[in-house]
Design a protein around this motif. Structure first.
Motif: not given
Length: 333
Positions: A46-61, A84-92
């Motif tokens: 589940f792409q939760w932790s990369p989404s958390v990094l993205f929301w925190d302003g950190i590039n998960p890649y 686009a997936l990490y933008i879509l998953f930002a609510p998680f």
């Protein structure tokens, strides 16, 4: 009475069909519940932790490619999907992992049911055929493992089915989300290209805008951001379950460029041969070609669903013979 006639008469009995559907329904309930149970324990993909990094302003890649030294990317949540997936998953990212796992498992069940309804509409299945399709799909191992691992494959399948079914502007948005898992993209992309589908003009623009928005959010607008998902995928790729690309690459030791070229050539051939039609049979062929040519693990075989729908709608003897074999295939993986 001979044994074949006895079996034929038994299969024709409506009460036997009802009992059979009831057994399948119970199996679907148990299997789906086990998938949710596994998800609450695992959800390792589940792409939760990369989404958390993205929301925190950190590039998960970048974080992954630099070694993930603080292990902020947990389990096997490798960020190899498009931006686009990490933008879509930002609510998680607003909830902790335990809550997010439950939310995603419930969402996956909704996506599975939605996919079944789309396939029913595409192939004009009867109520009994739809129940058979749905119960076998819900009790299949690919679906259970996909839910349990927290995979994104149900989202991709659902979006491709939306793209195939809709006739107006949402098609391009659905296609752009479906392309975030790019291992399924080539055959669909080439088919749409040869058909001169206008959605293929808008969908890449949506993905490009998403990548730019992603880069702006994490403070990195360098051109490398555009190819980082591919760099991550290259460093984390594993052998698929039964596809040509995996056989050539991992079993026969051919270079990645060669295996990719062979896979794309096969995809182009199928897309070209099916360019004149956009019916359910074509959808089934495209899904099967995607599974056959490009690297996929077992849970991706939920993309057999359209092929199963086509076979259930078939009136030919060959179609009837294949229904049982495909059902067994879905249950086996």
């Amino acid at each position: 009475m001979t044994m074949p006639r006895f079996v034929s008469n038994l299969a024709a009995n409506k009460y036997v069909k009802y009992v059979f559907l009831l057994v399948l329904g119970l199996g679907a309930l148990v299997s789906t519940a086990q998938g949710v149970r596994n998800a609450l324990t695992l959800s390792k993909d589940f792409q939760w932790s990369p989404s958390v990094l993205f929301w925190d302003g950190i590039n998960p890649y970048t974080h992954y490619l630099q070694g993930n030294v603080d292990e902020a990317i947990i389990l096997t949540q490798v960020p190899n999907y498009l931006h686009a997936l990490y933008i879509l998953f930002a609510p998680f990212a607003f909830v902790d992992f335990e809550a997010a796992k439950l939310m995603w498992a419930i969402t996956n069940i909704g996506l599975a049911v939605g996919s079944i309804l789309f396939v029913r509409k595409i192939f004009s299945l009867s109520t009994q055929q739809s129940l058979l399709l749905g119960f076998v799909f819900l009790m299949s191992t690919p679906l259970r493992n996909g839910i349990g691992n927290g995979q994104q494959n149900l989202l991709i399948l659902f979006m491709f089915l939306c793209f195939w079914s809709f006739k107006n502007w949402p098609r391009a948005a659905c296609l752009s989300i479906a392309f975030t898992k790019y291992s399924f993209a080539p055959v669909f992309f080439l088919h749409a290209l040869f058909r001169r589908d206008r959605a293929l003009i808008i969908a890449p623009l949506i993905l490009l805008a998403s990548a730019i928005g992603f880069g702006a959010w994490v403070g990195d607008l360098s051109p490398e951001v555009l190819i980082q998902p591919l760099l991550v995928a290259k460093s984390s790729a594993h052998s698929g379950a039964a596809d040509l690309m995996s056989i050539l690459r991992f079993d026969l030791g051919m270079p990645f460029a060669v295996t990719a070229l062979v896979a794309v050539a096969g995809a182009a051939y199928i897309a070209w041969r099916t360019k004149a039609s956009e019916d359910g049979q074509t959808l089934a062929i495209i899904c099967l070609a995607s599974l056959a040519f490009f690297q996929h693990l077992g849970y991706d075989y939920i993309f057999l669903l359209p092929a199963f729908g086509y076979l259930l709608s078939s009136r030919s003897a060959a179609g009837k013979a294949w229904k049982l074999s495909l059902s067994a295939t879905l249950l086996h993986f």
